[in-house]
Structure formats: structure tokens, C-alpha cells
Motif scaffolding. Structure first.
Motif, PDB file in Angstrom:
ATOM      1  N   UNK A 425     -49.996-112.770 -23.779  1.00  0.00           N
ATOM      2  CA  UNK A 425     -49.642-111.392 -23.408  1.00  0.00           C
ATOM      3  C   UNK A 425     -48.420-111.392 -22.496  1.00  0.00           C
ATOM      4  N   UNK A 426     -47.477-110.518 -22.797  1.00  0.00           N
ATOM      5  CA  UNK A 426     -46.254-110.405 -22.012  1.00  0.00           C
ATOM      6  C   UNK A 426     -46.474-109.506 -20.801  1.00  0.00           C
ATOM      7  N   UNK A 427     -45.618-109.679 -19.787  1.00  0.00           N
ATOM      8  CA  UNK A 427     -45.632-108.729 -18.670  1.00  0.00           C
ATOM      9  C   UNK A 427     -45.318-107.339 -19.214  1.00  0.00           C
ATOM     10  N   UNK A 428     -45.836-106.308 -18.565  1.00  0.00           N
ATOM     11  CA  UNK A 428     -45.682-104.952 -19.123  1.00  0.00           C
ATOM     12  C   UNK A 428     -44.234-104.458 -19.116  1.00  0.00           C
ATOM     13  N   UNK A 429     -43.973-103.545 -20.022  1.00  0.00           N
ATOM     14  CA  UNK A 429     -42.680-102.857 -20.002  1.00  0.00           C
ATOM     15  C   UNK A 429     -42.656-101.905 -18.814  1.00  0.00           C
ATOM     16  N   UNK A 515     -54.032-106.259  -5.854  1.00  0.00           N
ATOM     17  CA  UNK A 515     -54.211-107.696  -6.033  1.00  0.00           C
ATOM     18  C   UNK A 515     -55.498-108.071  -6.749  1.00  0.00           C
ATOM     19  N   UNK A 516     -55.324-108.872  -7.812  1.00  0.00           N
ATOM     20  CA  UNK A 516     -56.437-109.612  -8.381  1.00  0.00           C
ATOM     21  C   UNK A 516     -57.416-108.876  -9.266  1.00  0.00           C
ATOM     22  N   UNK A 517     -57.420-107.556  -9.266  1.00  0.00           N
ATOM     23  CA  UNK A 517     -58.435-106.849 -10.041  1.00  0.00           C
ATOM     24  C   UNK A 517     -58.241-107.117 -11.530  1.00  0.00           C
ATOM     25  N   UNK A 518     -59.324-107.517 -12.189  1.00  0.00           N
ATOM     26  CA  UNK A 518     -59.280-107.909 -13.587  1.00  0.00           C
ATOM     27  C   UNK A 518     -59.784-106.759 -14.444  1.00  0.00           C
ATOM     28  N   UNK A 519     -58.837-105.977 -14.973  1.00  0.00           N
ATOM     29  CA  UNK A 519     -59.177-104.791 -15.758  1.00  0.00           C
ATOM     30  C   UNK A 519     -58.417-104.837 -17.081  1.00  0.00           C
ATOM     31  N   UNK A 520     -58.879-105.656 -18.041  1.00  0.00           N
ATOM     32  CA  UNK A 520     -58.118-105.847 -19.285  1.00  0.00           C
ATOM     33  C   UNK A 520     -57.987-104.593 -20.143  1.00  0.00           C
ATOM     34  N   UNK A 521     -58.809-103.587 -19.888  1.00  0.00           N
ATOM     35  CA  UNK A 521     -58.721-102.347 -20.684  1.00  0.00           C
ATOM     36  C   UNK A 521     -57.590-101.431 -20.209  1.00  0.00           C
ATOM     37  N   UNK A 549     -51.338-104.249 -15.296  1.00  0.00           N
ATOM     38  CA  UNK A 549     -51.176-103.900 -16.714  1.00  0.00           C
ATOM     39  C   UNK A 549     -50.810-105.125 -17.545  1.00  0.00           C
ATOM     40  N   UNK A 550     -50.830-106.312 -16.915  1.00  0.00           N
ATOM     41  CA  UNK A 550     -50.409-107.532 -17.613  1.00  0.00           C
ATOM     42  C   UNK A 550     -51.551-108.194 -18.378  1.00  0.00           C
ATOM     43  N   UNK A 551     -52.706-107.537 -18.444  1.00  0.00           N
ATOM     44  CA  UNK A 551     -53.823-108.083 -19.209  1.00  0.00           C
ATOM     45  C   UNK A 551     -54.047-107.311 -20.508  1.00  0.00           C
ATOM     46  N   UNK A 552     -53.161-106.340 -20.762  1.00  0.00           N
ATOM     47  CA  UNK A 552     -53.299-105.537 -21.988  1.00  0.00           C
ATOM     48  C   UNK A 552     -52.072-105.759 -22.857  1.00  0.00           C
ATOM     49  N   UNK A 553     -52.321-105.897 -24.157  1.00  0.00           N
ATOM     50  CA  UNK A 553     -51.236-106.211 -25.092  1.00  0.00           C
ATOM     51  C   UNK A 553     -50.193-105.090 -25.163  1.00  0.00           C
ATOM     52  N   UNK A 594     -52.751-111.996 -27.953  1.00  0.00           N
ATOM     53  CA  UNK A 594     -54.083-111.483 -28.280  1.00  0.00           C
ATOM     54  C   UNK A 594     -54.612-110.631 -27.140  1.00  0.00           C
ATOM     55  N   UNK A 595     -55.205-109.507 -27.480  1.00  0.00           N
ATOM     56  CA  UNK A 595     -55.815-108.666 -26.455  1.00  0.00           C
ATOM     57  C   UNK A 595     -57.015-109.372 -25.836  1.00  0.00           C
ATOM     58  N   UNK A 596     -57.110-109.340 -24.500  1.00  0.00           N
ATOM     59  CA  UNK A 596     -58.233-109.959 -23.799  1.00  0.00           C
ATOM     60  C   UNK A 596     -59.490-109.135 -24.042  1.00  0.00           C
ATOM     61  N   UNK A 597     -60.562-109.800 -24.441  1.00  0.00           N
ATOM     62  CA  UNK A 597     -61.874-109.159 -24.587  1.00  0.00           C
ATOM     63  C   UNK A 597     -62.803-109.813 -23.583  1.00  0.00           C
TER      64      UNK A 597
END
Length: 659
Positions: A425-429, A515-521, A549-553, A594-597
Motif C-alpha cells: 500500500x502506498x502513502x495516501x494522496x 499516532x499508531x492507531x490501526x484503522x485499516x477501514x 490513511x496509509x493502511x487503505x488502498x 492489497x487492502x489490509x483485512x
């Protein structure tokens, strides 16, 4: 019960994780005191930490700068190490107003606090595990640098019980009371005990287990360990134990033979301090200090405990004036010497917090002492100074996507980079839009994401603004909730969990959504007033916000601003640099992002509810409720309204269950 760290995960280290894990572990084995893991958001820093812990096999303290992130880390480490002792150690106050005095207006503010029993239980579980196990991971907030009692005395006053031991129930009662356990035959909770014919049930302060001691005349006949909420004959109960160790119900406990000496020392300090105040002709301060201290000593003498006992901790611990208090770090050192690891997660925020705690506390305490509210020794009930913290941690690993100059300077040349996301996954736009009609624009963007079953975050500048925006979004048909520091500790992870589950489309926050919050959605982040240069909109903060936003495709960040500040330019430039590194890696290795699930775990609040599932006295529900009502009325007559409210809530629970 395993005493070896065993990591459980369906994933294997990938990208540059294997190199980072190897370097970090080698540095620790070779005795390197300080090192840094510079890992971008979404690169799997927590997974890397877990692998390092498994490799070095050492008890570990992970320090986080806020309780929400600490809760997330706790749950992740529990998932990685299901066979090991993973604990959560944060401040146990739902509400805390410290004791203070404002001389300018002659205003005394009494300490006002509401202790969360669930968090208190989790703290006790942490210290008990440290003294009995090697495979311990404790995720803590910076409250771990505050005094928590002497670990040596905590263990020394503990009771060893063994089958066949000569002891009467009466003697056991007396010993439990000395350890601050309360006899409660009606509605026992953690730190209580009750009697049922020839057995004594001890409800451990950890809130996890009940120890059932069976007596055969004046002898311990049997010992059983029972999980909270299980009936005595449950198949999960563990009978047949030969011995057991009962730790105190409170962390501040002094052996009886030392308590009298400590009280004599406190009275001597009072005498000397009163003489000083008399010389200064401070008549009011003399009367105030004398009355308060003598009352506390009377309570301490009769019950072994007093509210505010921590203010006498230096005397009760027989520490020298100015010496450091005993903290969670001392439990690590007492049980494991220097053979433990400290990890400062999101170190760019955590380290400044640790550094600044002492000075604010000292200023408040100095005023209380000068005006006769406390003895001078109360100043030594304090957080650690930064140099004291550094002396106690031995080996420390700083972890951050944006380490500060302090960590970089102290870690050179041991800075380990982790810049590749295994998911590709790329860094967000990033896009900049004007502030005019920014809220209407945000609403449109959130609705777009909601249609695609994605979530959004909105970053405001104040708590009031966050609440107002959340309300405005709700009026526009968006399921939204605000999120800031005034929300109770255990409710914060619940809100984020509901965001992930889709019960909310968006959450509006200030600085806790960084910082650190893991929210792939989360695919969209709106940064309102991005050009308001300052703590909440500097380069580091903006990079951390962008990282959510770096955990979402399809991650995208919109900065609403009318000018482009230096911080904005720097954050956008660094994001684009990292994006190019990932793009190059993906191309070279043929990786399609790939989108994180990720499974939505139970929140700490759900897990902790088991502590309230304590078995009630046998008999019809009606009789139990009547007994509780009598207890509630008694507490109200004694003006113990907090206890009365707790019993009232318990009656409501039982009434609902009985229907």
C-alpha cells in the motif's frame, strides 16, 4: 503454563521487516543501550516488536503516550502472545482532580477522583505477573513513572498458603485484613473475601481469579483456583493446588512491624515542620498541617490505610529525602534485574511526556507544602525525573515513524529503518483545498466513502469544535461520533471499534486520532485549518495524521487551508518521498497493493466486563437484591454515596437479569 515467549501469527516477516528484526535483536544481545526503529505507518512496527521480544526472550515494558493507543497495543500483543502474560497498566482514574492550592484567591481544591475498578484490577494483574513469571509484556501509559509502592515490601507481606498448613480461619481473616482485603459476604468484588461454612473465598485484586481455601478444623485442607464468574464445580476450576501466594489488595502496603516506625518518623517530621512554620509566624498553616496530619496518622494506626497514603510514601518506604519513588520499572528491576527491555512507542511524543511530568507535579506540591497542606516529604510522591527514568530502563528501543532529534542523537549509529509495507500500500494522496465551505465539502467526501463501505476521520483544533462538527455531521445524515481526552479510558477503544465495524461513518477528533492507531477501514482524512501552524499542525503531527490513511488502498488526505505553511510543505514532501520508495519496491518485486483485512478484536471494555461476573450468594434473586438494598441504605446513611451508587447499579443489573 508457558514461561517462554511464543509468537502466534499467520503472517511471516516480509519487506524489510526481517532485516529490522535481526538488527534490533543483535543490538540488544550486544548490550546496546539505546536504538531506534524508524518505521513508516503501516510497515508493521508492532509485528516487528513482537518478533524482537520472541527472539530475545525478555520481559518487556511498552510505554505509550496515550491510553487509547496503549489499549490497541495491549490487544495486539495479546493476540501475538496468547500463551504468555500480556497486561495493561494505565492510570486507574476515570476522573482525576489533583489536590491543589491557589494562593492568589485562597482557594483549596481537594483531591477528587473516581477510580475505575476494572483498570485497578488490570494494574494488580500486571504487578502480580511480574513477581511470578518471566514471560511478561506490560503495555503502559506514562503513568508507569508514578509511585506504585515498594515491590520488595509488596512481595514480603504477601501470604503463602499451603495444604496441611496449621492455620485457623480467624488467623487468615486477620492476615487478609492487614493486606487491605475487605470482608464482604453480600456482593464481593476484587480485593474482598467472604466465608461459606468451612471455606474462605478470596477475590484477588487482579479481578481474574478467586482462591478458595478449604479448612479442616484448624488446618488448610484444600486450595482451589477458580476463574471469575465460574461456579465452584465448573470444569475450568483448578482444584488440587498444593500452595498459593496471595498478594496485597493495594500496592501501598507496609509491614506492621515497620508501620509503627514509619508513623513515628512522620510525627517527628511533623514536629520539625511545625517549628519551622512557627518561626515564620504562619499560625494558620501550623493549625492546618497539625490537624490534617494527626487525623491521617490516627486512620493509619487504626486501619493501616488512609486516603492520600501516597503522600506519605517516602516515609513508609524509608527512602531518603529527594530519592526516586518506586514505580512499575522497579517491579521489573526487582523481579528481573536489568534483564528486561523497554520500548517507547511513538517516542517522539512519549519521551517529551516522560521528561515533562516531574516539573508540573513539583510546582503544585511546593505550594501545598508552603501553605501547610502537606508535609515536605509529600514532594517525594512524584513521577520520576527524566534522568531517573533513564537510569532504570537499562536498554530502551525508541519506535516511531517520525523520531525526534533526541532519539536520533541518542541512537546513532543504531537507527534501524523499516520503510516498506509488506501489503504494498502506498502513502495516501494529498490534496489542498480552500477553507471556504470546508464542512460542506467534508460531508460530501465522507458520504462518498460511506457508499463504498469505507470510513473517515476529521481532525479539528478544539474539543468543543470536534463535538459541534460531529453533531453537524449527524444532522447531515452521517453516523458520526466525537473523540477526545474527556471520553473515559475504556470507552475510547469502543468508539474506534464501532468505527471499524461501520456503526459510525466518521469520527471527529483532535490529537488522539494520530499516532499508531490501526484503522485499516479509514480511506479519507480531513484536516481542518491545516494552515494554523502550531503543535497540532506542525510537520510531525501532520505526518502522523496522514499516516492514518496509509493502511487503505484508496487512502486520501485533504488539507483545508488558504495558505501553504512550511510544515505542510515538509509533510507533503516526505509523504511523496515515501510513496516513491514503496512504488519502486512494488515494481521491482512485482507486488500489487492489497487492502489490509484485519479482524476487529473485542475491546478492552468487553474483555474487562468479566471482572463484574462474580458469583453471588446462593439463594433466590429476590433475597439477594433485598440484602443489597440494605447495604445500599446503610452506605447512604454513612454518607458513602459512591458505594451506595455502586450497589444501586448492581441491583439494577440483577433486577434486569432476574426478569
Amino acid at each position: 503454563m508457558s514461561q517462554t515467549f511464543r509468537l502466534s501469527s499467520k503472517f511471516k516477516p516480509a519487506g524489510d521487516q526481517p532485516t529490522a528484526i535481526q538488527k534490533l535483536a543483535e543490538n540488544l544481545r550486544s548490550g546496546i543501550k539505546q536504538q531506534t526503529l524508524l518505521g513508516i505507518t503501516g510497515s508493521g512496527k508492532t509485528f516487528t516488536m513482537a518478533n524482537v521480544i520472541e527472539k530475545i526472550q525478555r520481559p518487556t515494558l511498552v510505554i505509550s503516550h496515550n491510553k487509547t493507543l496503549a489499549a490497541q497495543l495491549y490487544q495486539e500483543f495479546k493476540e501475538f502472545f496468547p500463551e504468555n502474560a500480556v497486561h495493561y497498566f494505565v492510570s486507574y482514574y476515570d476522573y482525576y482532580q489533583p489536590e491543589a492550592y491557589i494562593p492568589q484567591t485562597d482557594t483549596y481544591i481537594e483531591k477528587d477522583a473516581k477510580i475505575n475498578e476494572v483498570i485497578d484490577a488490570l494494574r494488580h494483574a500486571s504487578t502480580a505477573s511480574l513477581l511470578t513469571r518471566k514471560d511478561v509484556i506490560i503495555v503502559a501509559s506514562v503513568s508507569c513513572i508514578y509511585g506504585v509502592g515498594n515491590p520488595e515490601e509488596y512481595e514480603k507481606v504477601s501470604i503463602w498458603l499451603r495444604v496441611g498448613q496449621s492455620m485457623s480461619q480467624k488467623v487468615l481473616f486477620a492476615q487478609l485484613v492487614k493486606l487491605q482485603y475487605v470482608r464482604n459476604p453480600i456482593d464481593p468484588r476484587q480485593g474482598h473475601f467472604r466465608v461459606r461454612e468451612n471455606t474462605v473465598e478470596i477475590f484477588l485484586p487482579s479481578g481474574e481469579e478467586i482462591i478458595v481455601i478449604g479448612f479442616d478444623k484448624n488446618q488448610v485442607g484444600s486450595i482451589e483456583r477458580r476463574s471469575v464468574g465460574l461456579q465452584a464445580k465448573s470444569p475450568e476450576a483448578k482444584p488440587g493446588l498444593q500452595d498459593v501466594k496471595i498478594f496485597p489488595a493495594k500496592h501501598f502496603v507496609t509491614p506492621e512491624e515497620k508501620l509503627n516506625i514509619a508513623m513515628a518518623n512522620i510525627r517527628q517530621e511533623l514536629k520539625e515542620r511545625l517549628q519551622e512554620l512557627k518561626k515564620q509566624e504562619k499560625v494558620l498553616e501550623v493549625a492546618r498541617l497539625k490537624q490534617r496530619t494527626e487525623f491521617d496518622m490516627e486512620m493509619l494506626e487504626k486501619t493501616g490505610y488512609v486516603n492520600g497514603i501516597e503522600n506519605y510514601s517516602r516515609q513508609l518506604d524509608f527512602r531518603a529525602p529527594g530519592s526516586a519513588p518506586h514505580t512499575l520499572l522497579d517491579y521489573f528491576r526487582y523481579a528481573h534485574k536489568d534483564n528486561f527491555l523497554t520500548i517507547a512507542d511513538e517516542s517522539h511524543v512519549t519521551i517529551p511526556q516522560i521528561r515533562g511530568m516531574y516539573f508540573g507535579d513539583k510546582s503544585r506540591k511546593d505550594t501545598l507544602v508552603n501553605y501547610g497542606f502537606r508535609l515536605p516529604s509529600a514532594i517525594d510522591n512524584r513521577p520520576l525525573k527524566f534522568e531517573e527514568f533513564n537510569e532504570k530502563v537499562n536498554q530502551i528501543m525508541y519506535v516511531s515513524a517520525t523520531p525526534a532529534s533526541y532519539e536520533i542523537e541518542k541512537s546513532r549509529p543504531h537507527i534501524v529503518e523499516q520503510l516498506i509495507r509488506p501489503t504494498g500500500i502506498l502513502d495516501p494522496e494529498i490534496e489542498i483545498r480552500p477553507t471556504k465551505n470546508q464542512i460542506k465539502d467534508v460531508i460530501a467526501e465522507i458520504k462518498k466513502r460511506a457508499e463504498r463501505n469505507a470510513r473517515s476521520l476529521v481532525l479539528a483544533l478544539t474539543k468543543r469544535l470536534a463535538e459541534d462538527i460531529a453533531e453537524y455531521l449527524a444532522e447531515a445524515g452521517i453516523r458520526a461520533h466525537y473523540f477526545h481526552s474527556e471520553i473515559k479510558t475504556l470507552e475510547r477503544p469502543e468508539i474506534l471499534k464501532n468505527l471499524r465495524l461501520g456503526e459510525y461513518d466518521a469520527v471527529v477528533g483532535i490529537n488522539l486520532l494520530r499516532e499508531g492507531l490501526d484503522l485499516p477501514e479509514v480511506s479519507f482524512i480531513a484536516i481542518l485549518d491545516a494552515d494554523k501552524e502550531g503543535f497540532l499542525r506542525n510537520e510531525t503531527t501532520l505526518l502522523q495524521i496522514i499516516g492514518r490513511a496509509a493502511r487503505h488502498i484508496e487512502g486520501k488526505v485533504i488539507m483545508y487551508a488558504d495558505t501553504q505553511t512550511g510544515s505542510m510543505k515538509a509533510a507533503i514532501s516526505e509523504t511523496n518521498r515515501r510513496r516513491k520508495i514503496q512504488e519502486k519496491y512494488n515494481k521491482e518485486h512485482g507486488i500489487t497493493p492489497e487492502q489490509i483485512r484485519k479482524e476487529v478484536r473485542k475491546s478492552i471494555l468487553e474483555e474487562a466486563r468479566k471482572i463484574d461476573e462474580i458469583p453471588l450468594p446462593e439463594g433466590p434473586a429476590k433475597k439477594i437484591i433485598q440484602s443489597l438494598e440494605r447495604e445500599m441504605k446503610k452506605a447512604a446513611r454513612e454518607m458513602d454515596f459512591e458505594r451506595a451508587a455502586q450497589i444501586r447499579d448492581r441491583i439494577r443489573e440483577l433486577t434486569t437479569t432476574a426478569k
